[in-house]
Motif scaffolding. Structure first.
Motif, PDB file in Angstrom:
ATOM      1  N   GLN A 246       0.817  -1.210   0.000  1.00  0.00           N
ATOM      2  CA  GLN A 246       0.000   0.000   0.000  1.00  0.00           C
ATOM      3  C   GLN A 246       0.854   1.263   0.000  1.00  0.00           C
ATOM      4  O   GLN A 246       0.614   2.200  -0.767  1.00  0.00           O
TER       5      GLN A 246
ATOM      6  N   SER B 218       3.042   1.390  -3.441  1.00  0.00           N
ATOM      7  CA  SER B 218       2.337   1.189  -4.708  1.00  0.00           C
ATOM      8  C   SER B 218       3.280   0.626  -5.766  1.00  0.00           C
ATOM      9  O   SER B 218       3.349   1.098  -6.901  1.00  0.00           O
TER      10      SER B 218
ATOM     11  N   TYR C 132      -3.426   2.626  -3.138  1.00  0.00           N
ATOM     12  CA  TYR C 132      -4.482   1.732  -2.688  1.00  0.00           C
ATOM     13  C   TYR C 132      -4.706   1.863  -1.184  1.00  0.00           C
ATOM     14  O   TYR C 132      -3.797   2.236  -0.435  1.00  0.00           O
TER      15      TYR C 132
ATOM     16  N   LYS D 122      -5.365  -0.552   0.924  1.00  0.00           N
ATOM     17  CA  LYS D 122      -4.707  -1.646   1.642  1.00  0.00           C
ATOM     18  C   LYS D 122      -3.730  -2.334   0.689  1.00  0.00           C
ATOM     19  O   LYS D 122      -3.707  -2.047  -0.506  1.00  0.00           O
ATOM     20  N   ASP D 123      -2.917  -3.242   1.245  1.00  0.00           N
ATOM     21  CA  ASP D 123      -2.078  -4.056   0.381  1.00  0.00           C
ATOM     22  C   ASP D 123      -2.985  -4.821  -0.576  1.00  0.00           C
ATOM     23  O   ASP D 123      -4.105  -5.223  -0.216  1.00  0.00           O
TER      24      ASP D 123
ATOM     25  N   HIS E 205      -7.935  -7.310  -1.701  1.00  0.00           N
ATOM     26  CA  HIS E 205      -7.246  -6.645  -0.606  1.00  0.00           C
ATOM     27  C   HIS E 205      -6.746  -7.678   0.408  1.00  0.00           C
ATOM     28  O   HIS E 205      -7.194  -8.828   0.411  1.00  0.00           O
TER      29      HIS E 205
END
Length: 396
Positions: free
Chosen positions: A32, A35, A121, A123-124, A165
């Motif tokens: 996250q 990116s 984003y 979250k990861d 996610h």
């Protein structure tokens, strides 16, 4: 693609299916905060253990779940140019034709890099690509056996992408069977939320057993909430209209023609006329295109509904005013998603009421004692929280 095409391929995502085979899987982990691609892993799908295969297959079915125009959208690619070496259609088609798994992986990596470009984003994110072959049985005659039907199939190579996610496990107390003790759960490995994909796509699109490489089936994470940036910048696709968009456009066009005020019976007639279009389509064995409402059909619908003063010029002007395009078409199923469901909302400050389109004719607005009231004609007793209402003679 129509709903039958999508339903057929969805049910093929199961372990040991002989009508859908997955050859390769490529997983990419995106952090996250940066990116960028943090980790990637590519291997033959058959090398995953059975439990992993089942989890991924369930996830792929989720990607293709939902209704067309609400969560699934058939997107047309924009024309390619020499200035777009990473055009999604070019990358996907090259990946589809690649003989070696490494070549396919390289094309998918280029696509993944487009996903993380200038995007932060929440979250990861784990992006999963698979490629395989989908086998569609030909139509069977009454004299054919199941074996005969499988002798002739249409084969469609495909690529599917799923975006998911990750979540950190919640702190909890667990029981350790080996040590025979209660202790805190110290696991910190992120969990991939395969149950709720946030996006994805299927390439190519296909209808009536024919692959269409000029279209891609995009899957949104939420109903009527497509990621327009993803469609335009990552997939290089043209603009899409959701079912909610079509319904809003239809309502505005009707207002432009008949005005803001309309009788409930007229409105009920309009929905019934639109529903007839969807009913005819469902009776066709293999409808090529879902029925659509253009300016000609809207004029017909209004005249069938009792609006006899409408003419073609009025409807044409309404289309140009609302969408700036008198050639615009709306899917009939978007206007009346389900004729038997409670899909028509009556909104007031006191209460919001939902009725099915065919019951709208029983609803009227009346004046009583100088106040506007909603009158609903019923044929049986009215029950509220288990209590039967007493009939009151209020209207003379």
């Amino acid at each position: 693609m129509n709903k039958n095409d999508i339903a057929d391929i969805r049910k093929r995502f199961k372990v040991d299916s002989d009508l859908l085979t997955i050859t390769d899987i490529y997983n990419i982990y995106i952090r996250q905060e940066s990116s960028e691609i943090y980790h990637e892993e590519s291997q033959a799908f058959a090398l995953l253990d059975r439990e992993q295969q089942e989890l991924f297959l369930a996830n792929f079915k989720k990607v293709l779940g939902g209704k067309l125009g609400m969560k699934l959208f058939e997107v047309k690619f924009e024309p390619q140019s020499d200035e777009q070496p990473d055009h999604a259609q070019k990358l996907l088609y090259a990946g589809l034709q690649a003989e070696e798994a490494d070549e396919w992986k390289d094309e998918m990596q280029h696509l993944a890099l487009k996903m993380v470009k200038e995007v932060q984003y929440e979250k990861d994110l784990v992006v999963t690509f698979i490629r395989g072959n989908y086998f569609k049985k030909t139509k069977r005659s009454s004299e054919e056996t199941e074996i005969d039907a499988r002798d002739e199939v249409f084969t469609t190579p495909f690529i599917l992408c799923s975006m998911n996610h990750t979540d950190l496990p919640k702190r909890s107390i667990v029981f350790d069977f080996i040590g025979r003790e209660f202790k805190a759960n110290t696991m910190i490995d992120p969990i991939i939320n395969l149950a709720s994909p946030v996006g994805g796509f299927l390439f190519p699109s296909f209808t009536d057993n024919a692959a269409d490489v000029n279209h891609i089936l995009y899957a949104a994470g939420r109903m009527n909430k497509p990621d327009y940036r993803f469609i335009e910048e990552v997939l290089n696709g043209e603009e899409v209209m959701t079912a909610a968009d079509d319904k809003a456009v239809f309502e505005e066009i009707i207002k432009h023609v008949v005005g803001e005020e309309v009788a409930s019976q007229t409105l009920a007639n309009v929905y019934e006329a639109v529903h007839r279009l969807t009913e005819v389509d469902e009776e066709e064995e293999d409808p090529e295109e879902p029925p659509a409402l253009d300016k000609v059909q809207v004029e017909r619908v209004l005249k069938m509904s009792g609006v006899d003063y409408v003419d073609a010029e009025q409807v044409k002007n309404a289309f140009e005013s609302v969408v700036d395009n008198d050639m615009y078409e709306m899917k009939a199923s978007h206007i009346v998603p389900s004729y038997t469901s409670k899909s028509i909302k009556i909104e007031t400050k006191v209460a919001n009421i939902s009725v099915s389109p065919q019951d709208l004719k029983y609803v009227k607005q009346v004046n009583y004692d100088g106040k506007r009231c909603i009158l609903i004609e019923v044929e049986e007793d009215t029950i509220i929280d288990g209590f039967k209402l007493i009939s009151e003679k209020l209207l003379n």
